[in-house]
Design an enzyme around this catalytic site. Structure first.
Site, PDB file in Angstrom:
ATOM      1  N   LYS A   1      46.452  31.242  36.376  1.00  0.00           N
ATOM      2  CA  LYS A   1      45.235  31.323  35.559  1.00  0.00           C
ATOM      3  C   LYS A   1      44.243  30.364  35.852  1.00  0.00           C
ATOM      4  CE  LYS A   1      46.510  34.574  32.138  1.00  0.00           C
ATOM      5  NZ  LYS A   1      46.246  34.927  30.570  1.00  0.00           N
TER       6      LYS A   1
ATOM      7  N   LYS B   1      45.760  43.841  33.758  1.00  0.00           N
ATOM      8  CA  LYS B   1      44.448  44.250  33.184  1.00  0.00           C
ATOM      9  C   LYS B   1      43.364  43.244  33.985  1.00  0.00           C
ATOM     10  CE  LYS B   1      46.109  42.047  29.134  1.00  0.00           C
ATOM     11  NZ  LYS B   1      46.674  42.302  27.709  1.00  0.00           N
TER      12      LYS B   1
ATOM     13  N   LYS C   1      52.212  42.584  40.108  1.00  0.00           N
ATOM     14  CA  LYS C   1      52.304  42.954  38.694  1.00  0.00           C
ATOM     15  C   LYS C   1      51.020  43.834  38.447  1.00  0.00           C
ATOM     16  CE  LYS C   1      51.306  40.470  35.180  1.00  0.00           C
ATOM     17  NZ  LYS C   1      51.212  39.547  33.839  1.00  0.00           N
TER      18      LYS C   1
HETATM   19  P1  TYM Z   1      50.089  40.241  27.680  1.00  0.00           P
HETATM   20  O1  TYM Z   1      48.871  40.380  26.756  1.00  0.00           O
HETATM   21  O2  TYM Z   1      49.999  39.739  29.032  1.00  0.00           O
HETATM   22  O3  TYM Z   1      51.265  41.347  27.660  1.00  0.00           O
HETATM   23  C1  TYM Z   1      51.715  41.973  26.629  1.00  0.00           C
HETATM   24  C2  TYM Z   1      53.032  42.414  26.889  1.00  0.00           C
HETATM   25  O4  TYM Z   1      53.036  43.368  27.897  1.00  0.00           O
HETATM   26  C3  TYM Z   1      54.221  43.088  28.808  1.00  0.00           C
HETATM   27  N1  TYM Z   1      53.572  43.113  30.191  1.00  0.00           N
HETATM   28  C4  TYM Z   1      54.158  44.112  31.258  1.00  0.00           C
HETATM   29  N2  TYM Z   1      55.469  44.731  30.891  1.00  0.00           N
HETATM   30  C5  TYM Z   1      55.707  45.211  32.208  1.00  0.00           C
HETATM   31  N3  TYM Z   1      54.852  45.258  33.261  1.00  0.00           N
HETATM   32  C6  TYM Z   1      53.875  44.805  33.249  1.00  0.00           C
HETATM   33  N4  TYM Z   1      52.872  44.942  34.336  1.00  0.00           N
HETATM   34  C7  TYM Z   1      53.387  44.252  32.256  1.00  0.00           C
HETATM   35  N5  TYM Z   1      52.002  43.550  31.939  1.00  0.00           N
HETATM   36  C8  TYM Z   1      52.104  42.996  30.652  1.00  0.00           C
HETATM   37  C9  TYM Z   1      53.911  41.442  28.686  1.00  0.00           C
HETATM   38  O5  TYM Z   1      55.272  41.046  29.304  1.00  0.00           O
HETATM   39  C10 TYM Z   1      54.076  41.376  27.231  1.00  0.00           C
HETATM   40  O6  TYM Z   1      55.244  41.615  26.612  1.00  0.00           O
HETATM   41  N6  TYM Z   1      51.701  35.473  26.081  1.00  0.00           N
HETATM   42  C11 TYM Z   1      51.863  36.927  25.836  1.00  0.00           C
HETATM   43  C12 TYM Z   1      51.349  37.325  24.564  1.00  0.00           C
HETATM   44  C13 TYM Z   1      52.123  36.459  23.373  1.00  0.00           C
HETATM   45  C14 TYM Z   1      53.366  36.493  23.170  1.00  0.00           C
HETATM   46  C15 TYM Z   1      53.452  35.860  21.792  1.00  0.00           C
HETATM   47  C16 TYM Z   1      54.446  37.851  23.327  1.00  0.00           C
HETATM   48  C17 TYM Z   1      51.461  35.800  22.686  1.00  0.00           C
HETATM   49  N7  TYM Z   1      52.342  35.147  21.739  1.00  0.00           N
HETATM   50  C18 TYM Z   1      54.701  35.742  21.035  1.00  0.00           C
HETATM   51  C19 TYM Z   1      55.537  37.535  22.574  1.00  0.00           C
HETATM   52  C20 TYM Z   1      55.776  36.713  21.520  1.00  0.00           C
HETATM   53  C21 TYM Z   1      50.968  37.487  26.804  1.00  0.00           C
HETATM   54  O7  TYM Z   1      49.952  37.341  27.456  1.00  0.00           O
HETATM   55  O8  TYM Z   1      51.375  38.696  26.937  1.00  0.00           O
END
Ligand code: TYM
Length: 344
Positions: free
Chosen positions: A121, A207, A204
């Site tokens: 990022k 978004k 991957k």
């Molecule tokens: P984020 O917002 O990028 O994504 C949210 C969740 O979706 C999953 N994910 C995917 N799973 C499978 N294939 C994909 N292509 C894919 N893209 C996204 C992510 O693994 C995630 O589970 N840092 C985290 C958010 C967060 C969080 C937390 C998660 C903040 N605090 C505490 C768990 C516990 C994030 O950016 O996810």
């Protein structure tokens, strides 16, 4: 060693999603679908729209407000029931930010620089990234540990952050000679823990990908979903009978995994039916399964979005309930660290 502060132990599950852009099929299969499935008597489920994480990169304030509500709508449309789970947005429970500061003093700078998500990022000009982007994993550890959550359902891409959460918990417990924070288990399960881009099987589904054709958005209508699947990059070979045969065909493997996850089947079951057939037959079948699974979610999301006051009420109630769990754990953490508390 002091005991964990929650005396009546019922496993607590925590997870979060950023409202930093429209959500995708990757978010649904890797996270949202599983959040709903984990609800029930076995565990207390706490789910969060992590708006404080989103602002580590620039967000237009008006857009952020609407995406926060949209993410909450996506949780509910995917089956997260605010009566069974706690659903809230992070910035309404100040314990997250306070705990993150405490963890900034526990985590090491070197740990943060090693995070691949930071490197991705921040890009080449990492000196110019926000300090929050670097400290992001300490806030994520705070999200989880402020609830003493023992299990965290996420997609594969969050694994490194969860390892860091364990490191922070272990270092805190060690440094202060306590057993205050649990060593959290990641729940990275199923066939869709890493849904890949429809245009490039080595990337991957995300978004933030500049190409909209690379992903299925939770707001896409049936025609758009079918068209994106039709145009998905594949190869000219027929499908094998088992997943072993797709080792060197990442795009094909991805589509079969998506099919299996949507239809609640194993990839081998799917291939058992399509063995010997090409993508001319497989893609329309996948489009049908995808539209059937996603259409009700898209529809419910727009129903929820038509009533923002209702979403706000859910988030307000969730924040109250989350705060009631988080506050005593934060207070105890401060006490352990020797932070003087005279206000009751
Ligand atoms: P984020 O917002 O990028 O994504 C949210 C969740 O979706 C999953 N994910 C995917 N799973 C499978 N294939 C994909 N292509 C894919 N893209 C996204 C992510 O693994 C995630 O589970 N840092 C985290 C958010 C967060 C969080 C937390 C998660 C903040 N605090 C505490 C768990 C516990 C994030 O950016 O996810």
């Amino acid at each position: 060693m002091s005991e964990p502060t929650n005396s009546t132990f019922r496993p607590r599950i925590f997870s979060g999603i950023q409202p930093s852009g429209g959500l995708t099929l990757g978010n649904y299969l890797g996270a949202l679908k599983r959040f709903a499935a984990l609800q029930g008597d076995q565990a207390e489920t706490v789910y969060c729209v992590v708006d404080l994480h989103a602002i580590t990169v620039w967000q237009d304030p008006q857009v952020l407000l609407s995406r926060t509500r949209e993410a909450a709508a996506a949780f509910m449309a995917s089956g997260v029931d605010p009566a069974q789970s706690i659903l809230f947005n992070q910035s309404q429970v100040s314990a997250h930010a306070e705990m993150a500061w405490l963890f900034n003093t526990v985590a090491r700078v070197g740990w943060m620089y090693r995070m691949t998500q930071f490197k991705d990022k921040a890009g080449k000009n990492s000196e110019n990234a926000s300090l929050g982007l670097l400290a992001y994993p300490a806030l994520m550890a705070a999200d989880i540990l402020t609830y003493q959550a023992t299990a965290v359902p996420v997609g594969e891409d969050q694994k490194q952050h969860l390892e860091l959460t364990r490191d922070i918990a272990a270092k805190f417990n060690h440094d202060y000679g306590v057993n205050h924070f649990p060593i959290t288990e990641p729940l990275i399960e199923g066939v869709a823990t890493r849904v890949m881009s429809l245009r490039d099987g080595s990337k991957k589904m995300s978004k933030s990908d500049p190409s909209d054709a690379s992903r299925i958005n939770l707001t896409d209508d049936a025609d758009t979903i079918a068209q994106k699947i039709r145009k998905a990059r594949t190869d000219a070979d027929p499908l094998p009978g088992q997943m072993d045969g797709l080792k060197d065909r990442p795009e094909a493997r991805n589509l079969v995994n998506i099919y299996a996850a949507l239809a609640d089947e194993t990839p081998d079951q799917v291939l058992g039916r399509f063995e010997g057939q090409g993508f001319g037959a497989f893609k329309p079948a996948l489009a049908e399964v995808a539209v059937e699974a996603m259409a009700p979610i898209t529809r419910k999301m727009s129903e929820y979005m038509a009533d923002p006051a209702q979403i706000d009420a859910v988030l307000a109630d969730g924040a109250e309930r989350a705060d009631a769990i988080a506050r005593p754990i934060l207070d105890r953490t401060k006490e352990i660290m020797g932070l003087l508390r005279t206000r009751r």
